[in-house]
Design an enzyme around this catalytic site. Structure first.
Site, PDB file in Angstrom:
ATOM      1  N   HIS A 134       0.920   1.906  -8.209  1.00 10.85           N
ATOM      2  CA  HIS A 134       2.402   1.740  -8.902  1.00 10.85           C
ATOM      3  C   HIS A 134       2.797   2.901  -9.536  1.00 10.85           C
ATOM      4  CE1 HIS A 134       4.973   0.098 -11.691  1.00 10.85           C
ATOM      5  NE2 HIS A 134       4.461   0.507 -12.675  1.00 10.85           N
TER       6      HIS A 134
ATOM      7  N   ASP B  30       0.057  -4.605  -3.864  1.00 12.07           N
ATOM      8  CA  ASP B  30       0.679  -5.661  -4.782  1.00 12.07           C
ATOM      9  C   ASP B  30       1.926  -5.222  -4.632  1.00 12.07           C
ATOM     10  OD1 ASP B  30       1.546  -6.071  -6.905  1.00 12.07           O
ATOM     11  OD2 ASP B  30       0.352  -4.944  -8.138  1.00 12.07           O
TER      12      ASP B  30
ATOM     13  N   ASP C  93       1.198  -0.443  -3.453  1.00  8.75           N
ATOM     14  CA  ASP C  93       2.568  -0.873  -4.304  1.00  8.75           C
ATOM     15  C   ASP C  93       3.879   0.086  -3.230  1.00  8.75           C
ATOM     16  OD1 ASP C  93       3.932  -2.760  -5.862  1.00  8.75           O
ATOM     17  OD2 ASP C  93       2.198  -1.988  -7.773  1.00  8.75           O
TER      18      ASP C  93
ATOM     19  N   GLU D  77      10.540  -1.308   6.504  1.00 12.77           N
ATOM     20  CA  GLU D  77       9.425  -2.522   6.093  1.00 12.77           C
ATOM     21  C   GLU D  77       8.198  -0.952   5.989  1.00 12.77           C
ATOM     22  OE1 GLU D  77       7.965  -5.261   5.834  1.00 12.77           O
ATOM     23  OE2 GLU D  77       9.276  -6.443   7.169  1.00 12.77           O
TER      24      GLU D  77
END
Length: 856
Positions: A831, A697, A627, A665
């Site tokens: 996350h 994600d 994430d 990136e």
């Protein structure tokens, strides 16, 4: 992590803005375009209302060579494809070419928020290329010249300045028309047919969306960002000075068996106060001396709405030396901002001394021209949108808001049905659809889903089931020993003198709950600190040593600076697992046992403990979650987090976070993290995994091509670096939560949410993708949101059924919640890690913490 906090941690995409006065390179000049003239009026700068999205590779092949020579600026601008059309990943996977359907579970009848688009038999869209001789630069002028010939073209037509679409074939392949401008200049128009487009072609899909936007305009709905809202039907909440505009998200795409409109309810929250009101109140609170500094801190970065054109702008700066009396050049004349708004919008600016707001408009200039400069906005005419962090923590505001915005399945389905019936009852909208030979189905689509069987949970020597409808096992696990937990022998408990009572209560209750959980906990060293950040940091520096296993800090309030200083010191400078608790959480004796249990579980996790597991039949498997988070404080850097499983039970995890500069990136930095994870797995198991599944994600709309074309190759490269003969089976799955799809179940004669474990892999999935939806969690109010999984690369040969079941199993393995979460556990861990680093630490955590879930 609350849902709201999770939403705040995501960058929200916004629509392109239109230039306003001040949007120029030199002095902030050009104005918004005037209202379009009537079709026959041959004046003004030609400009289309809505820009087509870029064509996919397939569509480009369909467009004639003549059209490909037209300059990009003439084709109608540059716009991101938010629906990732034209990315066909399924055809490269042999095992799902014929079928991507799973088989497990019991069938369930569902409806979804999709309406089929119906067309007359053998419906075709005809594409023509239009040439003007002499060439006409202004697109609006080109449209007006062409539309003079309604007798030839017919009433139904769509023209973007170069391409013309008609629902009929003209008699000749090349049709020559003659027009004349107001100035008497004769213009020859050559209309050449270049293609017959079937209903499923990408250009046709794009055309449907343009047509539907036209219909929403007929219904007097206003576009804000990518959605449409009805300002004539506002919901006012006067006691909180808030207004809600109801609206809809709409997308027309090709799905498995038909072309459908996916539409969902949306709400735009506006504050009743203008930016000028906000600035006046702020000046009163903080005084004139500190006002500029505090005002800039509060306003910069906020999104405002200008109701005169229903556009949203981000405030990038404040022009303290500008007022509405300043002038800019419009055409060849100078005009003040005050006079401009009076003549253009009939708006009177009352305060002539207010400063102006600056917004850096992202829209590019015409082909070959420099991009426009910043837009200058009038605070008096700008309305604040969204909620402040203070509002979000106000229970009363959130409760009153959710009464209007959090619709249960029955209310949501009813509103969607009324929306489509409104279109069908509106004579103008229906006439527009009839001209093209198109219509909408009257009912939401019906489809079949499957409910996967509930998982059995294993904890120590025990195993247990949970109630499937609740998707929660906090009661069932109470009093059961954990799989494993390191003994806690050397730890600190810090509190202020004011919070010492709560600290003692916590300590006593931890002693009661830790025994049944099999967490051996010695008495901590109690440390008192003064209620300010420096004293807290000094207490940590003086007492935390290499032998310290855990630091628990009782904070008097939820002030971010104290929390951040604790986490920075204990995650970077002196790597030690830590647990912060706000004293208010410990102030209710009735809830203390529950709170202490959750804190004890978190402490066990952070030290490397294992709480529970589910059966994972695949051996030598590594699951990876990725994430990202965008840190606006640390120079707008991106933070990528990678979390990888280290054992068969998916109970131990390797975590790594990398900070990158803007524009880089995300996989550039995470390549090294994946190599480190594989080395750790090797150390843990004495062998490398034979199968790796990556759940990615944090992929925004329109970013799928970057994952498919770039990230997958980077992942493969990382794996190869472990040895040329090492070739594990690899799957890469893109996980998306922010989607508009909703499913409704008919249960006990009423519309309700589908039960946890509901899988949808037909009808509303995309034919070019190997994708499926899972409803994993249960919600107490509102409509449940499914999660979309798109397998973009797969050499594992796993059956679709096994991929779906494994994904659902992983949603049970997030240790910070005794229930099923919305995404696989490694995604939620990634996350949490990225969010902690982006919100509090702003640096890479210490390598000693890599094998611990220190960020829960």
């Amino acid at each position: 992590m609350t849902g709201r906090a999770r939403a705040r941690s995501r960058g929200r995409a916004r629509g392109q803005e239109t230039a306003v006065p001040g949007a120029s390179h030199a002095r902030g000049e050009p104005e918004p375009p005037p209202p379009p003239p009537a079709e026959g009026e041959l004046v003004g700068r030609g400009r289309q209302k809505s820009t087509p999205v870029p064509f996919s590779a397939e569509a480009v092949l369909q467009i004639s060579a003549g059209f490909q020579q037209v300059k990009l600026g003439e084709r109608g601008g540059r716009r991101r494809d938010f629906n990732d059309v034209g990315i066909n990943t399924r055809r490269a996977m042999e095992h799902v070419k014929d079928s991507k359907l799973g088989t497990s579970g019991s069938p369930i009848r569902l409806t979804a928020n999709f309406f089929r688009i119906l067309s007359r038999p053998e419906w075709v869209l005809y594409q023509y290329h239009v040439d003007f001789n002499p060439p006409m630069e202004a697109r609006r002028l080109r449209s007006a010249l062409l539309y003079h010939h309604e007798d030839v073209l017919g009433p139904a037509r769509s023209f973007d300045g170069a391409l013309l679409f008609l629902p009929k074939r003209l008699p000749q392949k090349e049709t020559v028309l003659h027009s004349e401008t107001r100035n008497g200049e004769k213009v020859q128009i050559t209309v050449t047919m270049t293609n017959e487009l079937p209903p499923t072609s990408p250009v046709c899909i794009q055309f449907y969306n343009i047509l539907f936007r036209r219909i929403l305009g007929i219904l007097d709905m206003q576009q804000i960002g990518r959605n449409y809202y009805n300002p004539k039907d506002p919901l006012d909440i006067p006691k909180h000075s808030l207004t809600i505009w109801p609206g809809f998200t709409t997308t027309i795409l090709r799905y498995e068996t038909s072309i459908m409109l996916c539409t969902d309810v949306s709400h735009k929250v506006l504050r009743s106060e203008t930016v000028l009101d906000f600035m006046a109140n702020l000046r009163q609170k903080c005084g004139s001396e500190r006002f500029p500094e505090i005002c800039a801190k509060e306003l910069i970065g906020l999104i405002v709405l200008t109701k005169y054109n229903n556009k949203t702008y981000k405030i990038d700066d404040i022009a303290w030396d500008h007022t509405p009396n300043n002038t800019f050049t419009r055409g060849d004349k100078d005009i003040s901002f005050k006079n401009y708004y009076k003549t253009q919008y009939n708006l009177d600016i009352v305060d002539g001394n207010q400063v102006l707001l600056v917004s850096h408009v992202k829209k590019l200039g015409p082909a070959g021209a420099a991009p426009p400069g910043p837009a200058m906005l009038i605070p008096e005419l700008c309305y604040l949108t969204g909620l402040t962090d203070k509002m979000r923590t106000d229970f009363n505001i959130m409760r009153d808001l959710s009464a209007h915005t959090r619709l249960d399945p029955m209310a949501r389905e009813g509103r969607l049905n009324r929306f489509v019936s409104t279109i069908q009852r509106n004579p103008d909208a229906q006439a527009e659809m009839d001209k093209w030979g198109l219509s909408f189905d009257k009912q939401l689509i019906n489809l079949k889903g499957r409910v996967l069987p509930p998982e059995r949970l294993f904890q120590g020597s025990r195993s247990y089931d949970y109630r499937p409808t609740d998707a929660d096992w906090s009661r069932e696990m109470r009093g059961l020993p954990l799989i494993s937990s390191p003994p806690l022998e050397n730890w600190l408990l810090l509190s202020t003198r004011r919070t010492s009572t709560e600290a003692q209560s916590l300590l006593q209750t931890l002693g009661k709950v830790s025994g049944p959980l099999n967490i051996r906990m010695q008495r901590p060293v109690m440390i008192e600190y003064e209620d300010h950040q420096e004293s807290l940091l000094r207490a940590l520096q003086n007492n935390v040593g290499p032998q310290t296993q855990m630091v628990v800090v009782v904070l008097p309030s939820n002030r971010k600076d104290k929390y951040d200083s604790v986490k920075k010191f204990l995650c970077v400078d002196c790597p030690t697992p830590s647990q912060c608790v706000v004293s208010r959480t410990l102030s209710k004796p009735s809830a203390l046992m529950t709170v202490a249990t959750k804190i004890a579980l978190q402490m066990a996790c952070k030290m490397g403990g294992e709480l529970w597991s589910v059966e994972i039949p695949l051996k030598q498997l590594m699951i990876v979650g990725i994430d990202c988070y965008h840190d606006t404080i640390a120079g707008k850097r991106s933070i990528g987090a990678l979390v990888a499983s280290l054992n068969q039970g998916m109970t131990r995890w390797f975590s790594k976070c990398v900070l990158q500069h803007r524009g880089q990136e995300i996989m550039d930095g995470l390549k090294m993290a994946l190599c480190a994870a594989l080395k750790d797995y090797l150390k843990f198991n004495n062998s490398l995994p034979s199968r790796i599944i990556v759940y990615r994600d944090g992929v925004g709309d329109g970013q799928l091509h970057s994952v498919v074309n770039y990230e997958v190759a980077q992942i493969i490269e990382s794996i190869k670096s472990m040895g040329h003969d090492y070739m594990p089976k690899l799957s890469v799955v893109v996980v998306k939560k922010r989607i508009n799809s909703r499913f409704f179940a008919q249960m006990s004669g009423k519309v309700s949410n589908p039960p946890p474990g509901t899988v949808v892999d037909s009808e509303v999935t995309r034919p070019e993708w190997y994708d499926f939806y899972i409803v994993s969690q249960a919600v107490r109010c509102g409509s449940v949101s499914p999660t979309h999984y798109n397998v973009v690369y797969d050499t594992s040969g796993l059956k679709p059924d096994h991929m779906q079941r494994l994904t659902y199993k992983l949603c049970h393995m997030y240790y910070n919640w005794q229930g099923i979460v919305r995404v696989p556990a490694p995604c939620q861990y990634a996350h949490k890690l990225a969010f902690l680093v982006g919100q509090s630490i702003h640096r890479e955590p210490h390598v000693k913490l890599d094998d611990l879930l220190f960020y829960l």
